[in-house]
Design a protein around this motif. Structure first.
Motif, PDB file in Angstrom:
ATOM      1  N   LEU A 118       6.316   9.358 -10.808  1.00  0.00           N
ATOM      2  CA  LEU A 118       6.243   9.738  -9.405  1.00  0.00           C
ATOM      3  C   LEU A 118       6.852   8.677  -8.494  1.00  0.00           C
ATOM      4  N   GLY A 119       7.356   7.583  -9.087  1.00  0.00           N
ATOM      5  CA  GLY A 119       8.215   6.657  -8.372  1.00  0.00           C
ATOM      6  C   GLY A 119       7.546   5.678  -7.424  1.00  0.00           C
ATOM      7  N   PHE A 120       6.216   5.535  -7.499  1.00  0.00           N
ATOM      8  CA  PHE A 120       5.546   4.633  -6.540  1.00  0.00           C
ATOM      9  C   PHE A 120       5.302   3.231  -7.091  1.00  0.00           C
ATOM     10  N   MET A 121       5.769   2.948  -8.318  1.00  0.00           N
ATOM     11  CA  MET A 121       5.611   1.605  -8.892  1.00  0.00           C
ATOM     12  C   MET A 121       6.961   0.942  -9.079  1.00  0.00           C
ATOM     13  N   GLN A 122       6.982  -0.398  -8.929  1.00  0.00           N
ATOM     14  CA  GLN A 122       8.178  -1.174  -9.215  1.00  0.00           C
ATOM     15  C   GLN A 122       8.436  -1.126 -10.725  1.00  0.00           C
ATOM     16  N   ALA A 123       9.669  -1.368 -11.103  1.00  0.00           N
ATOM     17  CA  ALA A 123      10.026  -1.363 -12.527  1.00  0.00           C
ATOM     18  C   ALA A 123       9.295  -2.481 -13.254  1.00  0.00           C
ATOM     19  N   GLY A 160       0.890  -5.682  -5.461  1.00  0.00           N
ATOM     20  CA  GLY A 160       2.223  -6.228  -5.270  1.00  0.00           C
ATOM     21  C   GLY A 160       3.309  -5.529  -6.051  1.00  0.00           C
ATOM     22  N   ALA A 161       2.931  -4.775  -7.092  1.00  0.00           N
ATOM     23  CA  ALA A 161       3.925  -4.049  -7.887  1.00  0.00           C
ATOM     24  C   ALA A 161       4.168  -2.640  -7.363  1.00  0.00           C
ATOM     25  N   VAL A 162       3.503  -2.296  -6.260  1.00  0.00           N
ATOM     26  CA  VAL A 162       3.604  -0.962  -5.676  1.00  0.00           C
ATOM     27  C   VAL A 162       4.800  -0.882  -4.739  1.00  0.00           C
ATOM     28  N   LYS A 163       5.491   0.243  -4.740  1.00  0.00           N
ATOM     29  CA  LYS A 163       6.500   0.524  -3.734  1.00  0.00           C
ATOM     30  C   LYS A 163       5.769   1.105  -2.524  1.00  0.00           C
ATOM     31  N   GLY A 164       5.554   0.280  -1.529  1.00  0.00           N
ATOM     32  CA  GLY A 164       4.762   0.697  -0.391  1.00  0.00           C
ATOM     33  C   GLY A 164       5.364   1.869   0.360  1.00  0.00           C
ATOM     34  N   TRP A 224      -4.636  23.150  -0.823  1.00  0.00           N
ATOM     35  CA  TRP A 224      -3.243  22.979  -1.207  1.00  0.00           C
ATOM     36  C   TRP A 224      -3.043  23.004  -2.726  1.00  0.00           C
ATOM     37  N   LEU A 225      -2.045  23.773  -3.151  1.00  0.00           N
ATOM     38  CA  LEU A 225      -1.601  23.778  -4.543  1.00  0.00           C
ATOM     39  C   LEU A 225      -0.890  22.453  -4.811  1.00  0.00           C
ATOM     40  N   PRO A 226      -1.350  21.644  -5.774  1.00  0.00           N
ATOM     41  CA  PRO A 226      -0.743  20.327  -5.985  1.00  0.00           C
ATOM     42  C   PRO A 226       0.743  20.415  -6.318  1.00  0.00           C
ATOM     43  N   SER A 227       1.491  19.480  -5.788  1.00  0.00           N
ATOM     44  CA  SER A 227       2.910  19.361  -6.135  1.00  0.00           C
ATOM     45  C   SER A 227       3.147  18.254  -7.149  1.00  0.00           C
ATOM     46  N   ALA A 228       2.105  17.476  -7.469  1.00  0.00           N
ATOM     47  CA  ALA A 228       2.165  16.440  -8.512  1.00  0.00           C
ATOM     48  C   ALA A 228       0.869  16.502  -9.304  1.00  0.00           C
ATOM     49  N   SER A 229       0.946  16.170 -10.578  1.00  0.00           N
ATOM     50  CA  SER A 229      -0.210  16.317 -11.463  1.00  0.00           C
ATOM     51  C   SER A 229      -0.892  14.988 -11.749  1.00  0.00           C
ATOM     52  N   VAL A 230      -2.129  15.080 -12.188  1.00  0.00           N
ATOM     53  CA  VAL A 230      -2.855  13.890 -12.640  1.00  0.00           C
ATOM     54  C   VAL A 230      -2.099  13.226 -13.780  1.00  0.00           C
ATOM     55  N   ASP A 231      -1.495  14.029 -14.662  1.00  0.00           N
ATOM     56  CA  ASP A 231      -0.750  13.472 -15.800  1.00  0.00           C
ATOM     57  C   ASP A 231       0.412  12.601 -15.319  1.00  0.00           C
ATOM     58  N   GLN A 232       1.167  13.083 -14.339  1.00  0.00           N
ATOM     59  CA  GLN A 232       2.289  12.308 -13.810  1.00  0.00           C
ATOM     60  C   GLN A 232       1.799  11.045 -13.100  1.00  0.00           C
ATOM     61  N   TYR A 233       0.719  11.170 -12.387  1.00  0.00           N
ATOM     62  CA  TYR A 233       0.102  10.026 -11.686  1.00  0.00           C
ATOM     63  C   TYR A 233      -0.304   8.957 -12.692  1.00  0.00           C
ATOM     64  N   ALA A 234      -1.047   9.369 -13.724  1.00  0.00           N
ATOM     65  CA  ALA A 234      -1.509   8.424 -14.736  1.00  0.00           C
ATOM     66  C   ALA A 234      -0.334   7.815 -15.495  1.00  0.00           C
ATOM     67  N   ALA A 235       0.665   8.620 -15.811  1.00  0.00           N
ATOM     68  CA  ALA A 235       1.822   8.119 -16.557  1.00  0.00           C
ATOM     69  C   ALA A 235       2.570   7.061 -15.765  1.00  0.00           C
ATOM     70  N   THR A 236       2.712   7.252 -14.463  1.00  0.00           N
ATOM     71  CA  THR A 236       3.406   6.276 -13.621  1.00  0.00           C
ATOM     72  C   THR A 236       2.681   4.936 -13.643  1.00  0.00           C
ATOM     73  N   LEU A 237       1.350   4.974 -13.593  1.00  0.00           N
ATOM     74  CA  LEU A 237       0.549   3.751 -13.627  1.00  0.00           C
ATOM     75  C   LEU A 237       0.594   3.102 -15.008  1.00  0.00           C
ATOM     76  N   LEU A 238       0.435   3.905 -16.052  1.00  0.00           N
ATOM     77  CA  LEU A 238       0.377   3.354 -17.412  1.00  0.00           C
ATOM     78  C   LEU A 238       1.728   2.824 -17.874  1.00  0.00           C
ATOM     79  N   ARG A 239       2.818   3.455 -17.424  1.00  0.00           N
ATOM     80  CA  ARG A 239       4.141   2.938 -17.788  1.00  0.00           C
ATOM     81  C   ARG A 239       4.321   1.532 -17.225  1.00  0.00           C
ATOM     82  N   LEU A 276       0.835  -1.191   0.000  1.00  0.00           N
ATOM     83  CA  LEU A 276       0.000   0.000   0.000  1.00  0.00           C
ATOM     84  C   LEU A 276       0.872   1.244   0.000  1.00  0.00           C
ATOM     85  N   ALA A 277       0.564   2.174  -0.921  1.00  0.00           N
ATOM     86  CA  ALA A 277       1.294   3.436  -0.996  1.00  0.00           C
ATOM     87  C   ALA A 277       0.321   4.599  -0.886  1.00  0.00           C
ATOM     88  N   ALA A 278       0.787   5.673  -0.271  1.00  0.00           N
ATOM     89  CA  ALA A 278       0.049   6.937  -0.244  1.00  0.00           C
ATOM     90  C   ALA A 278       0.811   7.937  -1.098  1.00  0.00           C
TER      91      ALA A 278
END
Length: 472
Positions: free
Chosen positions: A467-472, A395-399, A427-442, A106-108
């Protein structure tokens, strides 16, 4: 004459493999089924989840948190530590405790939201909260839902990032939704495949009654089927015929798998066990769990569903907590009840995926309209904000914790409010939906070119494409 539905049911179950002794058929045994399957499961939390009470700091930042949140502040002793971090989960997410510890499933992800490009508070204030560099209609439910689902800063966007990704990656199926229709699964050439709950018939061909009105409908359907067997006289008619053929093919292929409910087939026994705490008298007591059980069946029956990549969409509503967000008992109140339903459903789904050997192949993630104000309102609730915390599970998440947690100061560097009356902690976001989606889709297998075609603003973030929350 044997009803058509029964014939199809036997055909599908035969394709799934022989059932024996309540064990999984060899087709689905992890050691015997070396497929390259991966899936993403989006769970949209409609209404705007209060991420600031979903994941709470346990270190020195807890003091300003408790001071501003007042009655809404969760006691530090009630929080469930997110393994290896200085953050704790809301106590209603107790079902996820084992996943947030040493297993690291689980990652936040902190302070994520719609952005056109990296944006500073000074830039936002100079633009007076509007303009080409600022997402439109901030703090509006419908508009921010559009931006999250579309993965775009265009409020007129017709398509969603899930649908565009499915098209770019040439997936066999469109996005499969178990949470109703929506923009997330739309592309320029396909609509999401919307499925009913377990136990409900999918596809008009499933009608087994051969008398009365249903018989007439069946004849009409057969005529439609025959009429669309070839191409039409014009390009438009040909396109319509192709869509009709696709619809009939999907109906024939999936309807019996969709129809299965807990306890009906030995095939689903591992799923039934995982979801058992959320079922009473054969019915789901948790609406989100019902949706995720349907997804779990489609992962289990992936040989019938077809394709090695799939995107799913589910949803849970009720997060517009303007009042009665909390009660004297931290496990009571509106928000606690919502998170209890969320945590229980996610834990059951993860257990089901691990039981069928697909725990590393399926990643579940949340989205939500926006975060909620750091400062509570006068009704024991919170109001609409911007950057928010999201959860990612599998299981592919960097917890652990990812992204930059906002500075908990009203009117501080992360608060877009200026005047004293508008310093609420939006709060002004420090990460975007685009970066979030790209990390998952990659992780799902999308190439960089496919990511750029799917997410039009991703290029604006330069080399910060993950955004670095997924394993390679």
């Amino acid at each position: 004459m044997t009803p058509l539905f029964s014939l199809h049911r036997r055909r599908v179950l035969a394709a799934l493999g022989a059932l024996g002794g309540g064990a999984l058929p060899a087709l689905f045994a992890p050691e015997a089924h070396a497929d390259d399957y991966k899936a993403l499961v989006c769970v949209f939390l409609f209404g705007g989840n209060d991420g600031l009470n979903t994941v709470v700091p346990l270190d020195a930042r807890y003091t300003p948190y408790a001071a501003v949140r007042g009655r809404l502040a969760l006691p530090k002793s009630s929080l469930i530590r997110l393994g290896g971090t200085d953050f704790g989960l809301h106590p209603s997410l107790a079902s996820l405790a084992s996943l947030s510890g040493a297993s690291g499933r689980l990652a936040a992800l902190f302070n994520t939201g719609p952005l056109v490009a990296p944006l500073t508070r000074a830039d936002y204030l100079a633009a007076k909260g509007r303009g080409p560099g600022v997402p439109g209609s901030l703090f509006s439910h419908s508009d921010q839902q559009t931006l999250w689902e579309a993965g775009s800063a265009d409020l007129q966007a017709r398509t969603g990032w899930g649908g565009r990704a499915a098209g770019q990656m040439q997936m066999r199926n469109p996005v499969i939704s178990v949470g109703g229709n929506g923009r997330f699964g739309l592309s320029d050439s396909a609509v999401p495949l919307v499925l009913p709950s377990p136990g409900e018939y999918f596809g008009a061909h499933a009608m087994a009654d051969t008398s009365g009105a249903l018989a007439k409908r069946k004849l009409a359907l057969q005529a439609l089927y025959a009429g669309n067997a070839g191409n039409g006289e014009t390009p438009l008619m040909s396109a319509f015929a192709a869509q009709q053929r696709d619809a009939f093919e999907v109906s024939d292929r999936l309807r019996d798998l969709v129809w299965l409910s807990p306890g009906q087939q030995a095939l689903t026994a591992p799923l039934d066990t995982a979801f058992a705490p959320l079922i009473r008298d054969g019915k789901f007591t948790n609406p989100l769990a019902s949706q995720l059980y349907q997804v779990a069946k489609l992962v289990l029956g992936r040989a019938v569903v077809g394709g090695s990549r799939q995107i799913f969409f589910a949803q849970q509503g009720g997060y517009d907590t303007h009042n009665a967000q909390i009660a004297d008992d931290v496990l009571q109140g509106q928000h606690a009840g919502l998170l209890k339903g969320l945590g229980d459903a996610l834990a059951a789904f993860d257990a089901a995926m691990q039981a069928i050997g697909m725990g590393n192949a399926v990643t579940l993630f949340t989205q939500s309209d926006f975060g909620r104000t750091f400062a509570p309102n006068a009704s024991d609730g919170t109001d609409h904000a911007w950057g928010n915390t999201q959860l990612v599970l599998g299981g592919a998440v960097k917890g652990g914790a990812h992204g930059r947690f906002p500075e908990l100061a009203l009117g501080g560097p992360d608060d877009v409010g200026v005047e004293s009356w508008e310093r609420h902690g939006r709060w002004l976001p420090s990460a975007s939906v685009d970066q979030y989606a790209a990390t998952l889709l990659r992780w799902l297998g999308a190439s960089e070119a496919q990511l750029d075609a799917t997410l039009p603003n991703l290029r604006n973030f330069g080399s910060a494409r993950s955004l670095g929350f997924m394993q390679a």
